[in-house]
Motif scaffolding. Structure first.
Motif, PDB file in Angstrom:
ATOM      1  N   TYR A  47      -8.548  -9.635   1.374  1.00  0.00           N
ATOM      2  CA  TYR A  47     -10.081  -9.982   1.465  1.00  0.00           C
ATOM      3  C   TYR A  47     -10.324  -9.977   2.915  1.00  0.00           C
ATOM      4  O   TYR A  47     -11.256  -8.771   3.356  1.00  0.00           O
ATOM      5  CB  TYR A  47     -10.558 -11.225   0.811  1.00  0.00           C
ATOM      6  CG  TYR A  47     -12.018 -11.321   1.043  1.00  0.00           C
ATOM      7  CD1 TYR A  47     -13.341 -10.788   0.549  1.00  0.00           C
ATOM      8  CD2 TYR A  47     -12.471 -12.499   1.936  1.00  0.00           C
ATOM      9  CE1 TYR A  47     -14.641 -10.847   0.952  1.00  0.00           C
ATOM     10  CE2 TYR A  47     -13.945 -12.553   2.493  1.00  0.00           C
ATOM     11  CZ  TYR A  47     -14.792 -11.735   1.897  1.00  0.00           C
ATOM     12  OH  TYR A  47     -16.002 -11.924   1.994  1.00  0.00           O
ATOM     13  N   ASP A  48      -9.807 -10.639   3.576  1.00  0.00           N
ATOM     14  CA  ASP A  48      -9.777 -10.715   5.197  1.00  0.00           C
ATOM     15  C   ASP A  48      -8.780  -9.872   5.746  1.00  0.00           C
ATOM     16  O   ASP A  48      -7.708 -10.637   6.289  1.00  0.00           O
ATOM     17  CB  ASP A  48      -9.816 -12.140   5.515  1.00  0.00           C
ATOM     18  CG  ASP A  48     -10.358 -12.413   6.985  1.00  0.00           C
ATOM     19  OD1 ASP A  48     -10.793 -11.346   7.509  1.00  0.00           O
ATOM     20  OD2 ASP A  48      -9.877 -13.410   7.678  1.00  0.00           O
ATOM     21  N   GLN A  53      -8.747  -5.254  10.397  1.00  0.00           N
ATOM     22  CA  GLN A  53      -9.069  -6.115  12.015  1.00  0.00           C
ATOM     23  C   GLN A  53      -8.332  -5.319  13.203  1.00  0.00           C
ATOM     24  O   GLN A  53      -8.798  -5.215  14.415  1.00  0.00           O
ATOM     25  CB  GLN A  53      -8.797  -7.186  12.072  1.00  0.00           C
ATOM     26  CG  GLN A  53      -9.776  -8.169  11.046  1.00  0.00           C
ATOM     27  CD  GLN A  53      -9.602  -9.441  10.990  1.00  0.00           C
ATOM     28  OE1 GLN A  53      -9.159 -10.427  11.808  1.00  0.00           O
ATOM     29  NE2 GLN A  53      -9.573 -10.161   9.778  1.00  0.00           N
TER      30      GLN A  53
END
Length: 448
Positions: A47-48, A53
């Motif tokens: 999810y993250d 990133q």
């Protein structure tokens, strides 16, 4: 002291004809559908997601991998292209081992990351094989005109995004072919089958982009004139100068700029006709140094050495690239800096290297000298911005163009991105992000 030769041993055709095709074949062949499915199923779809990133263009990596796992490579490619229109090339040349794959949960847990780069290539190659145009529709014409100078990754990404917004773009490039370093500057085994040129055609298929080749800023292009003729200007001019070693005999035959030789190699129709030395020394520690070293070895050079002034852990080339060099028979000599070039009869015959050491953070020479025979010495110690091309109009820092977060320069109507800007990363994917961010900022400025 090593004995030097009276004449250089530089020749073409060092290998059997069939060896060239084998040596310069695809470094990472395209995954088969079953292989892609199996690899995609290894993803945890975090999810993250740390991989997302770590991606300079913020591609939704879990989403595109999930689409592959559900048998939807077309949708996967659209997810990639939404953030990175040059996703196909980035899948080939990005150092994924230091970006998305380095932070993959699989990597941290078991030392074997999901092959994100390979999966990205699988999706984008599938899409480009099935479609002649990008999955975007050109916006309604705005009547605005933008000049994009430099058709490398940053310029192409910027031009495409501006066209999506409906602006008319004139894309200028100094070279005969568009693509920048993707066309002229990367190792041939990373991009085979004329992919760089095919990707340029793919990007330009959006329409609204006029490509003008043979147009160089500071030569037949003037920044002030561009500003007067266009509503905005985006500069992605790269780094046209090459750092010198500053040594005597540097002008002699056999002392070569690595980027120039790589460009010749990339454009060669027959690699067997490209001359290469028997003994090659490369000065530098980055990706270009590895690219030229490996390729000269693959062309038939017998002894190839990369000489770097600091320790191997300080080399800009990734661990994967260093291992690639070594597995291809390239020697990496660390803590050694060039001291002098030895020339005989107008040609380089050897190079003297001084041993170095780190004394309280300062690199110093020890006085110990190593002499290596060298028919060719390649300079891969970085490139520089040709500042005279800018006419003194822009603010510079450490020899590069200063930009803000929107990639705007010190001039209100000029933006810049790619290798030519200060503080950026010398990566294709970072250049694409610069172009994308600048295009959005230009569109916002012209829509205000």
């Amino acid at each position: 002291m090593t004995q030097t030769k009276a004449s250089p041993d530089i020749a073409a055709g060092r290998l059997p004809q069939e060896a060239y095709a084998d040596n310069f074949s695809d470094l990472h062949p395209l995954l088969e559908p079953h292989e892609a499915q199996v690899e995609a199923d290894r993803c945890y779809f975090c999810y993250d997601a740390p991989c997302m990133q770590a991606c300079p263009t913020s591609i939704d990596i879990p989403q595109f991998i999930r689409q592959i796992s559900t048998g939807n490579p077309t949708g996967s490619a659209k997810t990639i292209f939404d953030q990175n229109i040059l996703g196909g090339m980035c899948a080939r040349v990005c150092p994924t081992e230091t970006l998305c794959e380095q932070v993959c949960v699989r990597e941290t847990a078991e030392g074997k990351p999901v092959q994100i780069g390979q999966l990205q290539r699988y999706a984008t190659d599938h899409y480009m094989a099935e479609n002649d145009t990008t999955p975007f529709t050109r916006g309604a014409p705005t009547g605005k005109k933008i000049a994009v100078v430099g058709a490398g990754p940053a310029g192409l990404a910027c031009a495409h995004r501006l066209s999506v917004h409906g602006h008319d773009v004139t894309l200028f490039d100094a070279k005969e072919k568009a693509g920048g370093l993707n066309e002229y500057g990367i190792a041939s085994y990373k991009s085979v089958d004329n992919f760089a040129a095919r990707e340029v055609e793919f990007v330009l298929s959006i329409g609204g982009i006029e490509l003008k080749s043979g147009q160089r800023l500071g030569d037949n292009l003037d920044l002030a004139e561009l500003r007067a003729s266009y509503d905005a200007v985006f500069l992605s001019i790269g780094l046209g100068g090459v750092n010198a070693l500053g040594l005597e005999n540097e002008d002699k035959s056999g002392s070569i700029d690595a980027v120039d030789y790589i460009a010749d190699l990339r454009q060669a129709d027959d690699l067997s006709k490209l001359a290469v030395g028997r003994n090659v020394v490369v000065i530098g520690g980055g990706m270009t140094a590895v690219d030229i070293a490996v390729q000269t070895k693959l062309l038939g050079a017998e002894d190839v050495t990369i000489a770097y002034r600091r320790g191997q852990d300080r080399m800009n080339a990734s661990d994967f690239e260093q291992q690639l060099a070594q597995t291809n028979g390239v020697k990496i000599l660390t803590w050694a800096q060039p001291k002098s070039l030895v020339a005989e009869n107008g040609s380089i015959s050897a190079i003297e290297l001084e041993r170095t050491e780190d004394q309280n953070g300062s690199l110093t020479g020890t006085g110990e000298v190593i002499t290596l025979p060298a028919d060719m010495v390649f300079k891969a110690v970085g490139q520089t911005l040709v500042q005279t091309d800018l006419g003194g109009a822009l603010t510079l820092e450490k020899g590069r163009i200063v930009v803000d977060a929107d990639r705007k320069t010190s001039l209100d109507d000029v933006w810049a991105g790619g290798d030519c800007v200060a503080g950026g990363e010398d990566l294709t994917v970072a250049a694409v992000e610069d172009g994308k961010v600048a295009a959005e900022a230009i569109n916002a400025a012209l829509s205000a």
